[in-house]
Design a protein around this motif. Sequence first.
Motif, mmCIF file in Angstrom:
data_model
loop_
_atom_site.group_PDB
_atom_site.id
_atom_site.type_symbol
_atom_site.label_atom_id
_atom_site.label_comp_id
_atom_site.label_asym_id
_atom_site.label_seq_id
_atom_site.Cartn_x
_atom_site.Cartn_y
_atom_site.Cartn_z
ATOM 1 N N ASN A 228 -1.864 9.335 7.730
ATOM 2 C CA ASN A 228 -1.454 10.150 8.868
ATOM 3 C C ASN A 228 -0.091 10.786 8.592
ATOM 4 O O ASN A 228 0.869 10.091 8.295
ATOM 5 C CB ASN A 228 -1.386 9.263 10.125
ATOM 6 N N THR A 229 -0.004 12.094 8.689
ATOM 7 C CA THR A 229 1.271 12.783 8.452
ATOM 8 C C THR A 229 2.098 12.933 9.724
ATOM 9 O O THR A 229 3.196 13.476 9.675
ATOM 10 C CB THR A 229 1.017 14.186 7.850
ATOM 11 N N ASN A 230 1.582 12.437 10.846
ATOM 12 C CA ASN A 230 2.266 12.597 12.129
ATOM 13 C C ASN A 230 2.810 11.258 12.633
ATOM 14 O O ASN A 230 2.611 10.908 13.792
ATOM 15 C CB ASN A 230 1.312 13.233 13.148
ATOM 16 N N VAL A 231 3.460 10.490 11.748
ATOM 17 C CA VAL A 231 4.079 9.229 12.138
ATOM 18 C C VAL A 231 5.503 9.212 11.605
ATOM 19 O O VAL A 231 5.863 10.010 10.738
ATOM 20 C CB VAL A 231 3.297 8.002 11.590
ATOM 21 N N CYS A 232 6.311 8.289 12.103
ATOM 22 C CA CYS A 232 7.690 8.202 11.611
ATOM 23 C C CYS A 232 7.679 7.667 10.177
ATOM 24 O O CYS A 232 6.713 7.045 9.718
ATOM 25 C CB CYS A 232 8.545 7.337 12.535
ATOM 26 N N GLY A 233 8.751 7.892 9.455
ATOM 27 C CA GLY A 233 8.845 7.510 8.055
ATOM 28 C C GLY A 233 8.689 6.021 7.817
ATOM 29 O O GLY A 233 8.067 5.599 6.837
ATOM 30 N N VAL A 234 9.264 5.204 8.697
ATOM 31 C CA VAL A 234 9.154 3.753 8.530
ATOM 32 C C VAL A 234 7.695 3.323 8.668
ATOM 33 O O VAL A 234 7.196 2.520 7.875
ATOM 34 C CB VAL A 234 10.061 3.005 9.543
ATOM 35 N N THR A 235 7.003 3.876 9.635
ATOM 36 C CA THR A 235 5.589 3.558 9.820
ATOM 37 C C THR A 235 4.783 3.985 8.598
ATOM 38 O O THR A 235 3.911 3.254 8.131
ATOM 39 C CB THR A 235 5.037 4.234 11.088
ATOM 40 N N ALA A 236 5.096 5.146 8.061
ATOM 41 C CA ALA A 236 4.393 5.638 6.869
ATOM 42 C C ALA A 236 4.614 4.715 5.680
ATOM 43 O O ALA A 236 3.690 4.439 4.909
ATOM 44 C CB ALA A 236 4.855 7.053 6.537
ATOM 45 N N ALA A 237 5.831 4.206 5.532
ATOM 46 C CA ALA A 237 6.135 3.299 4.427
ATOM 47 C C ALA A 237 5.449 1.947 4.619
ATOM 48 O O ALA A 237 4.835 1.402 3.692
ATOM 49 C CB ALA A 237 7.643 3.112 4.296
ATOM 50 N N ILE A 238 5.526 1.413 5.815
ATOM 51 C CA ILE A 238 4.931 0.102 6.081
ATOM 52 C C ILE A 238 3.413 0.162 5.975
ATOM 53 O O ILE A 238 2.776 -0.786 5.516
ATOM 54 C CB ILE A 238 5.386 -0.432 7.449
ATOM 55 N N ALA A 239 2.819 1.289 6.330
ATOM 56 C CA ALA A 239 1.363 1.413 6.275
ATOM 57 C C ALA A 239 0.815 1.214 4.861
ATOM 58 O O ALA A 239 -0.268 0.669 4.696
ATOM 59 C CB ALA A 239 0.928 2.774 6.821
ATOM 60 N N VAL A 240 1.569 1.620 3.850
ATOM 61 C CA VAL A 240 1.064 1.484 2.482
ATOM 62 C C VAL A 240 1.293 0.091 1.898
ATOM 63 O O VAL A 240 0.723 -0.245 0.872
ATOM 64 C CB VAL A 240 1.618 2.563 1.521
ATOM 65 N N ILE A 241 2.127 -0.728 2.535
ATOM 66 C CA ILE A 241 2.336 -2.098 2.043
ATOM 67 C C ILE A 241 1.828 -3.139 3.031
ATOM 68 O O ILE A 241 2.011 -4.335 2.827
ATOM 69 C CB ILE A 241 3.816 -2.382 1.702
ATOM 70 N N ASP A 242 1.182 -2.669 4.082
ATOM 71 C CA ASP A 242 0.652 -3.577 5.090
ATOM 72 C C ASP A 242 -0.467 -4.419 4.490
ATOM 73 O O ASP A 242 -1.260 -3.943 3.686
ATOM 74 C CB ASP A 242 0.113 -2.768 6.276
ATOM 75 N N GLY A 243 -0.500 -5.647 4.873
ATOM 76 C CA GLY A 243 -1.523 -6.553 4.371
ATOM 77 C C GLY A 243 -0.874 -7.783 3.758
ATOM 78 O O GLY A 243 0.318 -7.801 3.471
ATOM 79 N N LYS A 244 -1.680 -8.767 3.527
ATOM 80 C CA LYS A 244 -1.182 -10.064 3.063
ATOM 81 C C LYS A 244 -0.659 -10.034 1.625
ATOM 82 O O LYS A 244 0.267 -10.764 1.291
ATOM 83 C CB LYS A 244 -2.307 -11.088 3.196
ATOM 84 N N TRP A 245 -1.227 -9.189 0.758
ATOM 85 C CA TRP A 245 -0.953 -9.299 -0.667
ATOM 86 C C TRP A 245 -0.205 -8.128 -1.282
ATOM 87 O O TRP A 245 0.274 -8.234 -2.417
ATOM 88 C CB TRP A 245 -2.269 -9.491 -1.423
ATOM 89 N N LYS A 246 -0.094 -7.019 -0.606
ATOM 90 C CA LYS A 246 0.446 -5.824 -1.243
ATOM 91 C C LYS A 246 1.910 -5.952 -1.647
ATOM 92 O O LYS A 246 2.299 -5.466 -2.711
ATOM 93 C CB LYS A 246 0.239 -4.594 -0.362
ATOM 94 N N THR A 247 2.728 -6.609 -0.846
ATOM 95 C CA THR A 247 4.131 -6.757 -1.248
ATOM 96 C C THR A 247 4.235 -7.669 -2.468
ATOM 97 O O THR A 247 5.063 -7.428 -3.351
ATOM 98 C CB THR A 247 5.003 -7.295 -0.102
ATOM 99 N N THR A 248 3.398 -8.688 -2.550
ATOM 100 C CA THR A 248 3.398 -9.564 -3.721
ATOM 101 C C THR A 248 2.948 -8.783 -4.953
ATOM 102 O O THR A 248 3.543 -8.916 -6.032
ATOM 103 C CB THR A 248 2.474 -10.778 -3.493
#
Length: 114
Positions: A8-28
């Motif tokens: 989604n291109t219509n969200v704030c930058g923090v939401t856009a960043a968190i959306a791609v690392i959301d989930g149990k394993w992505k940050t690891t």
Amino acid sequence: MTRKLAQNTNVCGVTAAIAVIDGKWKTTLLWLLEGRPYRPGELRRRIPGISEKVLTQALREMEDDGLVHREVHEGLPLKTVYSLTDFGRDLAEALTPLSDWGHRRLEKLAQRVS
């Protein structure tokens, strides 16, 4: 958070960043791949509790989001290697201050317990 927010291109930058690392394993996965490229089997051994299906799904999503590069080397058996893209390294670097904050928080929690 849903996968739709990552596109989604219509969200704030923090939401856009968190959306791609959301989930149990992505940050690891991001943290491990920041150190060096890995084969999928190596990643599974380094992350106890992750299933092959979930690992594959997370890596594919990270690849779709431009964070991870998947390279397949020909031969028998096929050898697949995952590494961070420059865009993925940018994200890992941007998360460093958040990680530092998290470590300070954990230290404060440990002080309360002792």
